[in-house]
Design a protein around this motif. Structure first.
Motif, PDB file in Angstrom:
ATOM      1  N   UNK A 100       0.842  -1.210   0.000  1.00  0.00           N
ATOM      2  CA  UNK A 100       0.000   0.000   0.000  1.00  0.00           C
ATOM      3  C   UNK A 100       0.873   1.255   0.000  1.00  0.00           C
ATOM      4  N   UNK A 101       2.030   1.147  -0.612  1.00  0.00           N
ATOM      5  CA  UNK A 101       3.018   2.221  -0.586  1.00  0.00           C
ATOM      6  C   UNK A 101       2.467   3.522  -1.183  1.00  0.00           C
ATOM      7  N   UNK A 102       1.943   3.467  -2.419  1.00  0.00           N
ATOM      8  CA  UNK A 102       1.515   4.697  -3.106  1.00  0.00           C
ATOM      9  C   UNK A 102       0.325   5.356  -2.391  1.00  0.00           C
ATOM     10  N   UNK A 103      -0.740   4.613  -2.025  1.00  0.00           N
ATOM     11  CA  UNK A 103      -1.835   5.262  -1.278  1.00  0.00           C
ATOM     12  C   UNK A 103      -1.349   5.947  -0.001  1.00  0.00           C
ATOM     13  N   UNK A 104      -0.392   5.297   0.699  1.00  0.00           N
ATOM     14  CA  UNK A 104       0.109   5.880   1.959  1.00  0.00           C
ATOM     15  C   UNK A 104       0.919   7.159   1.690  1.00  0.00           C
ATOM     16  N   UNK A 105       1.775   7.111   0.655  1.00  0.00           N
ATOM     17  CA  UNK A 105       2.576   8.299   0.324  1.00  0.00           C
ATOM     18  C   UNK A 105       1.656   9.469  -0.040  1.00  0.00           C
ATOM     19  N   UNK A 106       0.594   9.171  -0.811  1.00  0.00           N
ATOM     20  CA  UNK A 106      -0.328  10.235  -1.237  1.00  0.00           C
ATOM     21  C   UNK A 106      -1.096  10.787  -0.030  1.00  0.00           C
ATOM     22  N   UNK A 107      -1.485   9.885   0.882  1.00  0.00           N
ATOM     23  CA  UNK A 107      -2.188  10.310   2.103  1.00  0.00           C
ATOM     24  C   UNK A 107      -1.319  11.284   2.901  1.00  0.00           C
ATOM     25  N   UNK A 108      -0.034  10.969   3.017  1.00  0.00           N
ATOM     26  CA  UNK A 108       0.899  11.816   3.783  1.00  0.00           C
ATOM     27  C   UNK A 108       1.101  13.155   3.076  1.00  0.00           C
ATOM     28  N   UNK A 109       1.315  13.101   1.752  1.00  0.00           N
ATOM     29  CA  UNK A 109       1.633  14.338   1.025  1.00  0.00           C
ATOM     30  C   UNK A 109       0.436  15.305   1.035  1.00  0.00           C
ATOM     31  N   UNK A 110      -0.765  14.765   1.140  1.00  0.00           N
ATOM     32  CA  UNK A 110      -1.964  15.624   1.208  1.00  0.00           C
ATOM     33  C   UNK A 110      -1.986  16.423   2.510  1.00  0.00           C
ATOM     34  N   UNK A 111      -1.475  15.812   3.591  1.00  0.00           N
ATOM     35  CA  UNK A 111      -1.641  16.426   4.915  1.00  0.00           C
ATOM     36  C   UNK A 111      -0.353  17.028   5.474  1.00  0.00           C
ATOM     37  N   UNK A 112       0.769  16.871   4.769  1.00  0.00           N
ATOM     38  CA  UNK A 112       2.042  17.328   5.340  1.00  0.00           C
ATOM     39  C   UNK A 112       2.369  18.748   4.895  1.00  0.00           C
ATOM     40  N   UNK A 113       2.796  19.555   5.883  1.00  0.00           N
ATOM     41  CA  UNK A 113       3.204  20.922   5.536  1.00  0.00           C
ATOM     42  C   UNK A 113       4.737  21.020   5.528  1.00  0.00           C
TER      43      UNK A 113
END
Length: 456
Positions: free
Chosen positions: A256-269
């Motif tokens: 689930x690497x890509x979904x997790x990376x996208x989840x983080x990048x959406x919320x990370x400042x």
């Protein structure tokens, strides 16, 4: 025997306050007279004075430290010498090159640290790991898999090879990720060390062989505290380094690497976290089904919203532009079946045009046979697990289309035990679900009636 946790909270400063009886060690022949002289000159001196000694005669001091770790097993002394080395390398990491100096060519510089990784308390393990990573990174680049320190592999004294050292260290790092020796510092220490070592192709290979990739993926999740942001950043750095290595990419594709990376990048400042994730996704985009997956996870919209933010990093802005272009190209190339397949596999079913397009079903019906009818199995699973009425209705409709267009559709859907699941949905509270469940059942039973008529 002191337990691992008793020494877990020891600091380098505390350890260096100890007074070690070097003279006693010389009397018992555990160290030589020369070693004693060097230790007296070095121990308990100011940093600037020690710096001068290391500039003049660094390899001699390194040899003394390594020989003590090899020959003396008293925990307090081992901790003290590791603290001395750690202090020396923290003040100037370039001193790690001293371990590879010509005068030390016949010394097995790695063996004590590899042994201590597995046998010491947490203080000993953590320092051995940190020191090993620095020494390995500083080694001359010709040493790839050969004997340590450039020693000929046919020499009489058998030295630990670089291959053995890397294998031993990677095993320990994976063990820490699975079951950390220290509850809060085991995982961050391992990840930090990997972020340094995975720059080397030989370490990437060992890490993949040790099945380490899957141990990193759960660590990719939104972070709030300073420590957790650093751990997240270093984890993403490891994944970025692995994204250059084909065998690792196969593992990333099935996680689930890509979904997790996208989840983080959406919320990370945090700019450094965003940058390393965008660079990773840019690397993965042209490989396998990553492009289709990113499109289905809405990455194009995420990139466009990131571009609207005020980033100071030129590399990040360039990577965002390249990723946006790449995603747009991918969207043009995706066949209607690829898009449909992604929709099903992600469980995000909706009334997109393909579902009711009879040309789509006629043209692509044999594609449904891939991976032992994987798409049909997933549609049936959606009937069991989804609480979304739209997804349930679409899944019933698609099964009825498959039954209609595939020569063995009824038999396959019946064999996969879909009938009872569809029957249950005929009592669903949502009219759209019951209508499509009824359509699916009619197609199933119509076939059965005709079959019995023909066989009569």
């Amino acid at each position: 025997m002191t337990t691992t946790m008793d020494h877990a909270e020891l600091s380098t400063e505390q350890v260096l306050q100890r007074v070690i009886p070097w003279e006693t060690y010389m009397t018992t022949k555990l160290i030589t007279g020369t070693s004693l002289q060097l230790l007296r000159r070095y121990d308990k001196r100011s940093e600037s004075y020690r710096a001068g000694l290391l500039d003049d005669d660094g390899p001699a001091y390194v040899r003394v430290f390594v020989s003590i770790l090899r020959d003396i097993f008293k925990e307090e002394t081992v901790e003290y010498v590791l603290a001395l080395i750690d202090e020396m390398l923290t003040a100037n990491p370039k001193r790690a090159r001293l371990f590879h100096d010509e005068p030390l060519a016949k010394e097995d510089i790695y063996e004590p640290f590899i042994r201590l990784l597995w046998r010491g308390n947490w203080f000993i393990q953590e320092k051995s790991c940190k020191i090993l990573a620095l020494i390995l990174s500083a080694r001359p680049k010709k040493q790839h898999g050969g004997a340590a320190n450039g020693e000929a592999s046919n020499s009489k004294s058998k030295l630990t090879t670089i291959g053995d050292v890397l294998k031993g260290l990677v095993e320990w790092l994976c063990a820490q990720l699975k079951k950390p020796t220290h509850p809060s510092r085991g995982v961050p220490t391992a990840v930090s060390c990997l972020a340094t070592l995975l720059k080397e192709p030989v370490v990437r290979s060992s890490f993949v062989q040790a099945d380490g990739v899957k141990l990193l993926i759960p660590l990719v999740s939104p972070a709030s505290t300073q420590q957790s942001i650093q751990l997240l950043y270093e984890t993403c750095l490891c994944i970025w380094l692995l994204s250059f290595y084909e065998p690792a990419i196969d593992y990333l594709a099935t996680s689930r690497c890509v979904p997790r990376l996208i989840e983080v990048v959406k919320s990370s400042a945090k700019e450094k976290v965003v940058r390393v994730i965008i660079l990773t996704l840019k690397n993965l985009l042209p490989k396998g089904a990553f492009g289709a997956q990113m499109i289905d996870l809405g990455m194009l919209q995420v990139v466009q919203s990131l571009k609207a933010q005020a980033w100071s990093d030129e590399d990040l802005l360039e990577a965002l532009n390249q990723l946006e272009e790449g995603l747009k190209d991918n969207m043009k190339k995706l066949s209607s079946f690829d898009k449909y397949k992604q929709e099903v596999l992600l469980g995000q079913l909706d009334w997109t045009p393909v579902h009711k397009d009879s040309f789509f079903w006629r043209e692509n019906i044999t594609n449904f046979e891939e991976n032992d009818f994987q798409i049909i199995r997933v549609l049936i699973t959606i009937l069991d697990t989804s609480s979304d009425p739209r997804a349930l209705a679409v899944a019933c409709f698609d099964l009825s289309q498959f039954i209609q267009h595939h020569p063995a559709g009824r038999i396959i859907v019946t064999d996969l035990k879909a009938k009872d699941r569809v029957m249950k949905l005929m009592n669903h509270e949502n009219a759209e679900v019951t209508k499509n469940a009824l359509l699916c059942i009619q197609r199933l039973f119509l076939g059965a009636k005709y079959a019995s008529f023909l066989q009569a």
